[in-house]
Design a protein around this motif. Structure first.
Motif, PDB file in Angstrom:
ATOM      1  N   PHE A 131       2.777  27.327  -4.170  1.00  0.00           N
ATOM      2  CA  PHE A 131       3.686  27.975  -3.223  1.00  0.00           C
ATOM      3  C   PHE A 131       3.260  29.395  -2.865  1.00  0.00           C
ATOM      4  CE2 PHE A 131       6.510  24.970  -5.623  1.00  0.00           C
ATOM      5  CZ  PHE A 131       6.630  24.038  -4.595  1.00  0.00           C
ATOM      6  N   ASN A 132       2.063  29.771  -3.244  1.00  0.00           N
ATOM      7  CA  ASN A 132       1.610  31.145  -2.965  1.00  0.00           C
ATOM      8  C   ASN A 132       1.667  31.491  -1.478  1.00  0.00           C
ATOM      9  OD1 ASN A 132       1.158  31.591  -5.643  1.00  0.00           O
ATOM     10  ND2 ASN A 132      -1.072  31.399  -5.548  1.00  0.00           N
ATOM     11  N   SER A 133       1.329  30.526  -0.641  1.00  0.00           N
ATOM     12  CA  SER A 133       1.285  30.798   0.800  1.00  0.00           C
ATOM     13  C   SER A 133       2.670  30.993   1.405  1.00  0.00           C
ATOM     14  CB  SER A 133       0.570  29.651   1.520  1.00  0.00           C
ATOM     15  OG  SER A 133       1.284  28.429   1.343  1.00  0.00           O
ATOM     16  N   LEU A 134       3.715  30.618   0.649  1.00  0.00           N
ATOM     17  CA  LEU A 134       5.078  30.718   1.185  1.00  0.00           C
ATOM     18  C   LEU A 134       5.797  31.993   0.768  1.00  0.00           C
ATOM     19  CD1 LEU A 134       6.408  27.080   0.528  1.00  0.00           C
ATOM     20  CD2 LEU A 134       5.575  28.010   2.685  1.00  0.00           C
ATOM     21  N   GLU A 135       5.266  32.694  -0.222  1.00  0.00           N
ATOM     22  CA  GLU A 135       6.022  33.738  -0.900  1.00  0.00           C
ATOM     23  C   GLU A 135       6.546  34.839   0.017  1.00  0.00           C
ATOM     24  OE1 GLU A 135       3.584  35.103  -4.071  1.00  0.00           O
ATOM     25  OE2 GLU A 135       4.046  33.394  -5.370  1.00  0.00           O
ATOM     26  N   ASP A 136       5.814  35.161   1.058  1.00  0.00           N
ATOM     27  CA  ASP A 136       6.234  36.243   1.948  1.00  0.00           C
ATOM     28  C   ASP A 136       6.933  35.751   3.206  1.00  0.00           C
ATOM     29  OD1 ASP A 136       5.135  38.202   0.262  1.00  0.00           O
ATOM     30  OD2 ASP A 136       3.136  37.891   1.119  1.00  0.00           O
ATOM     31  N   SER A 137       7.200  34.465   3.256  1.00  0.00           N
ATOM     32  CA  SER A 137       7.792  33.914   4.479  1.00  0.00           C
ATOM     33  C   SER A 137       9.316  34.022   4.441  1.00  0.00           C
ATOM     34  CB  SER A 137       7.399  32.443   4.631  1.00  0.00           C
ATOM     35  OG  SER A 137       8.018  31.648   3.632  1.00  0.00           O
TER      36      SER A 137
END
Length: 408
Positions: A131-137
């Motif tokens: 889920f790293n790619s979602l963390e700032d979304s």
């Protein structure tokens, strides 16, 4: 009468398992453990052909597809698993959608997972690299604006963190403060049992797991951990009963067969011991530790040639284990093949130089070859590492040279 029937079933259970070749589902899981994912897919596909109603088979095949980078096939299997058993595939679907850049679908299925009673702890999810790619979304931030976890789940997460951080006293205090409030939750008693096991308070640990089992009778881990405590207390019969129950609940936990096999051996139930280890080796034929254990079982029975055969096999796989050489040395000693025993004991000591039993037995082999000086030297080293028996042999055969020869 019913108790007798239950005992009979538990004794016959291994026969029911081993009377036929392991089914494709078990074979598939074994291949998964060995990271042979393509072969696992083939085996699990066979299991699905035989019975297409089991969500766990689709779920595990999906994991194999994902490991192979076959994400479309993994998603297809997880959707079927989810249909067969609600929420069973939601977390893995969220992970796959996240790593393939489909954020909306990832959050949808993660929200579905968080709505289930089997949701993973918050820390586990947030630390999952999928889920790293979602963390700032905004999707991710909005997801965590909602309080997904109950006060009890938050408490258990804190207790587990304390245990992981070795804050055992603080964890016990926190458990004690909340036992009355959450007396109907087995997890608190199980957490207490885990701490007491770590502290080697085995009687109290067994009591804690027994309390957990009065609340939740279908959690295999509770039986497994109580069995560990019972074994440490020398209550092997009761420990065996717990392992039987754990295996009945979760027969695909293959390491339990290894554990039960050795427990059968300790109880001199050699047939059952060999059945368990043989079943395991059908699934993991190149597992050196299991082959070594089978050799030790044969050694315990006095079947030294069969023991030797298995020790040769495990050493052909792995020559980095001191205990493998020592076990074969013990077998050579029993069969009066003393020079081979000395050679293996030497190899064992090259790998682990502080084993008093190896020095003791190496000294015996030398003594039987009339190498009294060498025997005495080895026994002196055994004494240095704490062997009482070596001290007796040294006094009997090295101090007074007129002593009678050592009986074999």
């Amino acid at each position: 009468m019913m108790k007798s029937i239950n005992i009979l079933f538990l004794l016959l259970f291994p026969l029911l398992v081993y009377s036929q070749k392991p089914d494709p589902y078990y074979s598939g899981l074994a291949k998964m453990e060995q990271k042979r994912y393509a072969e696992a897919v083939d085996e699990l596909s066979g299991a699905i052909n035989a019975d297409n109603t089991q969500s766990k088979v689709y779920f595990n095949r999906a994991l194999c597809h994902a490991e192979l980078g076959q994400y479309s096939a993994a998603i297809s299997d997880l959707l079927i698993a989810e249909k067969l058993r609600k929420y069973s595939g939601s977390y893995q679907l969220a992970r796959i959608y996240a790593v393939t850049g489909k954020s909306d679908s990832a959050v949808f299925y993660l929200e579905r997972h968080l709505s289930s009673s089997s949701r993973l702890p918050e820390s586990t999810i947030k630390l999952d690299p999928a889920f790293n790619s979602l963390e700032d979304s905004p999707l991710w931030k909005n997801l965590w604006n909602k309080e997904w976890y109950s006060d009890f789940e938050i408490l258990i997460a804190e207790v587990k963190y304390m245990i992981k951080s070795r804050q055992y006293i603080d964890a016990l205090n926190l458990i004690d403060q909340n036992l009355e409030k959450y007396a109907h939750h087995s997890q608190l008693y199980a957490a207490r049992g885990e701490i007491l096991l770590i502290q080697e308070n085995f009687s109290s640990a067994a009591t804690a797991y027994s309390k957990a089992l009065t609340i939740t009778k279908t959690e295999p881990e509770y039986y497994i951990r109580r069995a560990t405590a019972l074994k440490k207390m020398g209550k092997n019969d009761e420990a065996l009963n717990d392992l039987n129950k754990a295996i009945r609940i979760e027969p695909e936990s293959f390491n339990l067969y290894l554990e039960r096999s050795w427990l059968f051996n300790e109880l001199k139930m050699y047939r059952q011991s060999l059945e368990d280890i043989s079943f395991y080796l059908e699934l993991f034929p190149e597992d050196g530790r299991a082959i070594y254990q089978k050799g030790r079982i044969y050694f315990s029975q006095g079947s030294y040639l069969k023991a030797l055969e298995n020790f040769n096999k495990c050493l052909a796989i792995d020559q980095s284990k001191a205990e493998y050489f020592a076990a074969r040395g013990d077998t050579y000693l029993k069969t009066k093949t003393y020079r081979s025993a000395i050679r293996d004991y030497g190899m064992s000591l090259d790998l682990k130089a502080d084993n008093p039993d190896v020095y003791l037995n190496k000294g015996l082999a030398r003594y039987y070859l009339n190498d009294k000086d060498g025997a005495c030297s080895d026994w002196q080293k055994a004494i240095r590492y704490g062997s009482v028996k070596a001290h007796e042999l040294l006094n009997a055969h090295c101090v007074n040279t007129n002593q009678d020869h050592l009986s074999e």
